[in-house]
Design a protein around this motif. Structure first.
Motif, PDB file in Angstrom:
ATOM      1  N   GLY A  36       0.937  -1.311  -0.041  1.00 57.61           N
ATOM      2  CA  GLY A  36      -0.216  -0.342  -0.079  1.00 57.61           C
ATOM      3  C   GLY A  36       0.971   1.290  -0.162  1.00 57.61           C
ATOM      4  O   GLY A  36       0.585   1.994  -0.335  1.00 57.61           O
ATOM      5  N   ILE A  37       1.886   1.832   0.890  1.00 50.71           N
ATOM      6  CA  ILE A  37       2.685   2.667   1.566  1.00 50.71           C
ATOM      7  C   ILE A  37       3.703   2.900  -0.393  1.00 50.71           C
ATOM      8  O   ILE A  37       3.871   4.067  -1.322  1.00 50.71           O
ATOM      9  CB  ILE A  37       3.681   2.266   1.862  1.00 50.71           C
ATOM     10  N   ALA A  38       3.946   1.645  -1.055  1.00 50.93           N
ATOM     11  CA  ALA A  38       4.551   1.617  -2.353  1.00 50.93           C
ATOM     12  C   ALA A  38       4.054   2.301  -3.073  1.00 50.93           C
ATOM     13  O   ALA A  38       4.051   3.386  -4.424  1.00 50.93           O
ATOM     14  CB  ALA A  38       4.926   0.130  -2.396  1.00 50.93           C
ATOM     15  N   ALA A  39       2.684   2.036  -3.438  1.00 48.77           N
ATOM     16  CA  ALA A  39       1.385   2.690  -4.725  1.00 48.77           C
ATOM     17  C   ALA A  39       1.357   3.216  -4.015  1.00 48.77           C
ATOM     18  O   ALA A  39       0.880   4.328  -5.295  1.00 48.77           O
ATOM     19  CB  ALA A  39       0.524   1.260  -4.279  1.00 48.77           C
ATOM     20  N   HIS A  40       0.952   4.333  -3.263  1.00 43.04           N
ATOM     21  CA  HIS A  40       1.236   5.554  -2.203  1.00 43.04           C
ATOM     22  C   HIS A  40       1.993   6.201  -3.031  1.00 43.04           C
ATOM     23  O   HIS A  40       1.739   7.723  -3.700  1.00 43.04           O
ATOM     24  CB  HIS A  40       0.579   5.646  -0.937  1.00 43.04           C
ATOM     25  N   MET A  41       3.428   5.843  -2.461  1.00 38.59           N
ATOM     26  CA  MET A  41       4.651   7.145  -3.488  1.00 38.59           C
ATOM     27  C   MET A  41       4.497   7.234  -5.041  1.00 38.59           C
ATOM     28  O   MET A  41       4.823   7.635  -5.782  1.00 38.59           O
ATOM     29  CB  MET A  41       6.075   5.933  -2.915  1.00 38.59           C
ATOM     30  N   VAL A  42       4.719   5.707  -5.915  1.00 37.46           N
ATOM     31  CA  VAL A  42       4.404   6.042  -7.523  1.00 37.46           C
ATOM     32  C   VAL A  42       2.920   7.120  -7.466  1.00 37.46           C
ATOM     33  O   VAL A  42       3.696   7.557  -8.428  1.00 37.46           O
ATOM     34  CB  VAL A  42       3.830   4.378  -7.953  1.00 37.46           C
ATOM     35  N   GLU A  43       1.706   6.629  -7.195  1.00 43.56           N
ATOM     36  CA  GLU A  43       0.708   8.074  -7.376  1.00 43.56           C
ATOM     37  C   GLU A  43       1.111   9.368  -7.146  1.00 43.56           C
ATOM     38  O   GLU A  43       0.447  10.221  -7.629  1.00 43.56           O
ATOM     39  CB  GLU A  43      -0.337   7.161  -6.582  1.00 43.56           C
ATOM     40  N   HIS A  44       1.258   9.069  -5.504  1.00 40.88           N
ATOM     41  CA  HIS A  44       1.126  10.470  -4.510  1.00 40.88           C
ATOM     42  C   HIS A  44       2.634  11.397  -5.130  1.00 40.88           C
ATOM     43  O   HIS A  44       2.452  12.283  -4.427  1.00 40.88           O
ATOM     44  CB  HIS A  44       0.471   9.956  -3.698  1.00 40.88           C
ATOM     45  N   HIS A  45       4.203  10.828  -5.199  1.00 43.49           N
ATOM     46  CA  HIS A  45       4.919  11.074  -4.819  1.00 43.49           C
ATOM     47  C   HIS A  45       5.671  10.094  -5.551  1.00 43.49           C
ATOM     48  O   HIS A  45       7.132   9.777  -5.131  1.00 43.49           O
ATOM     49  CB  HIS A  45       5.136  10.290  -3.033  1.00 43.49           C
ATOM     50  N   PRO A  46       5.754  10.422  -6.873  1.00 42.47           N
ATOM     51  CA  PRO A  46       6.674   9.861  -8.128  1.00 42.47           C
ATOM     52  C   PRO A  46       8.198  10.633  -7.633  1.00 42.47           C
ATOM     53  O   PRO A  46       8.515  11.451  -7.819  1.00 42.47           O
ATOM     54  CB  PRO A  46       6.073  10.348  -9.056  1.00 42.47           C
ATOM     55  N   GLY A  47       9.116   9.230  -7.875  1.00 39.04           N
ATOM     56  CA  GLY A  47      10.281   9.930  -7.818  1.00 39.04           C
ATOM     57  C   GLY A  47      11.348   9.935  -6.016  1.00 39.04           C
ATOM     58  O   GLY A  47      11.869   9.906  -6.056  1.00 39.04           O
ATOM     59  N   GLU A  48      10.363  10.154  -5.314  1.00 38.64           N
ATOM     60  CA  GLU A  48      10.585   9.755  -3.934  1.00 38.64           C
ATOM     61  C   GLU A  48      11.193   8.693  -3.544  1.00 38.64           C
ATOM     62  O   GLU A  48      10.253   7.839  -4.218  1.00 38.64           O
ATOM     63  CB  GLU A  48      10.087  10.709  -3.552  1.00 38.64           C
ATOM     64  N   ALA A  49      11.803   8.398  -1.978  1.00 45.18           N
ATOM     65  CA  ALA A  49      11.974   6.809  -1.962  1.00 45.18           C
ATOM     66  C   ALA A  49      10.904   6.284  -1.303  1.00 45.18           C
ATOM     67  O   ALA A  49       9.926   7.336  -1.059  1.00 45.18           O
ATOM     68  CB  ALA A  49      13.372   7.082  -1.000  1.00 45.18           C
ATOM     69  N   VAL A  50      10.658   4.952  -1.448  1.00 36.31           N
ATOM     70  CA  VAL A  50       9.373   4.963  -0.433  1.00 36.31           C
ATOM     71  C   VAL A  50      10.311   4.081   1.078  1.00 36.31           C
ATOM     72  O   VAL A  50      10.795   3.666   1.564  1.00 36.31           O
ATOM     73  CB  VAL A  50       9.682   3.034  -1.114  1.00 36.31           C
ATOM     74  N   PRO A  51       9.465   4.602   1.789  1.00 37.89           N
ATOM     75  CA  PRO A  51       9.760   5.071   3.261  1.00 37.89           C
ATOM     76  C   PRO A  51       9.567   3.512   4.153  1.00 37.89           C
ATOM     77  O   PRO A  51       8.842   2.728   3.511  1.00 37.89           O
ATOM     78  CB  PRO A  51       8.962   6.198   4.114  1.00 37.89           C
ATOM     79  N   PRO A  52      10.094   3.405   5.246  1.00 38.41           N
ATOM     80  CA  PRO A  52      10.270   2.083   5.911  1.00 38.41           C
ATOM     81  C   PRO A  52       8.662   2.151   6.399  1.00 38.41           C
ATOM     82  O   PRO A  52       7.960   2.850   6.214  1.00 38.41           O
ATOM     83  CB  PRO A  52      11.053   1.878   6.423  1.00 38.41           C
ATOM     84  N   VAL A  53       8.010   1.127   6.615  1.00 37.80           N
ATOM     85  CA  VAL A  53       6.866   0.150   7.159  1.00 37.80           C
ATOM     86  C   VAL A  53       6.401   1.207   8.604  1.00 37.80           C
ATOM     87  O   VAL A  53       5.245   2.144   8.944  1.00 37.80           O
ATOM     88  CB  VAL A  53       6.065  -0.769   6.762  1.00 37.80           C
ATOM     89  N   GLU A  54       7.703   1.160   8.948  1.00 39.76           N
ATOM     90  CA  GLU A  54       7.698   1.483  10.575  1.00 39.76           C
ATOM     91  C   GLU A  54       7.512   3.467  10.546  1.00 39.76           C
ATOM     92  O   GLU A  54       7.162   3.989  11.719  1.00 39.76           O
ATOM     93  CB  GLU A  54       8.720   0.828  11.334  1.00 39.76           C
ATOM     94  N   THR A  55       8.099   4.051   9.270  1.00 42.92           N
ATOM     95  CA  THR A  55       8.386   4.802   9.498  1.00 42.92           C
ATOM     96  C   THR A  55       6.886   6.336   9.072  1.00 42.92           C
ATOM     97  O   THR A  55       6.444   6.700   9.677  1.00 42.92           O
ATOM     98  CB  THR A  55       9.246   5.912   8.748  1.00 42.92           C
TER      99      THR A  55
END
Length: 68
Positions: A36-55
């Motif tokens: 879910g985090i990876a999908a959110h990052m692709v859609e809403h934060h393109p080009g940003e590193a995917v943060p750890p689940v814990e974060t």
């Protein structure tokens, strides 16, 4: 039942209905797992590193509030 929400740094608002803040946070964390985090990052934060689940889970705990 209360609606709880959290606004991401990108402005995206996530909402969950639950009896308590703790239950709402748990539901949101289930949704915001690694995939879910990876999908959110692709859609809403393109080009940003995917943060750890814990974060992200710590952000949910800190920022989820009853919707006004």
């Amino acid at each position: 039942m209360t609606t709880y929400s959290m606004t991401c740094t990108c402005g995206y608002v996530m909402k969950e209905d639950a009896e308590t803040r703790t239950q709402a946070a748990a539901k949101m964390k289930e949704m915001m797992n690694a995939e879910g985090i990876a999908a959110h990052m692709v859609e809403h934060h393109p080009g940003e590193a995917v943060p750890p689940v814990e974060t992200i889970h710590a952000m949910i705990d800190a920022n989820i509030e009853p919707k006004e």
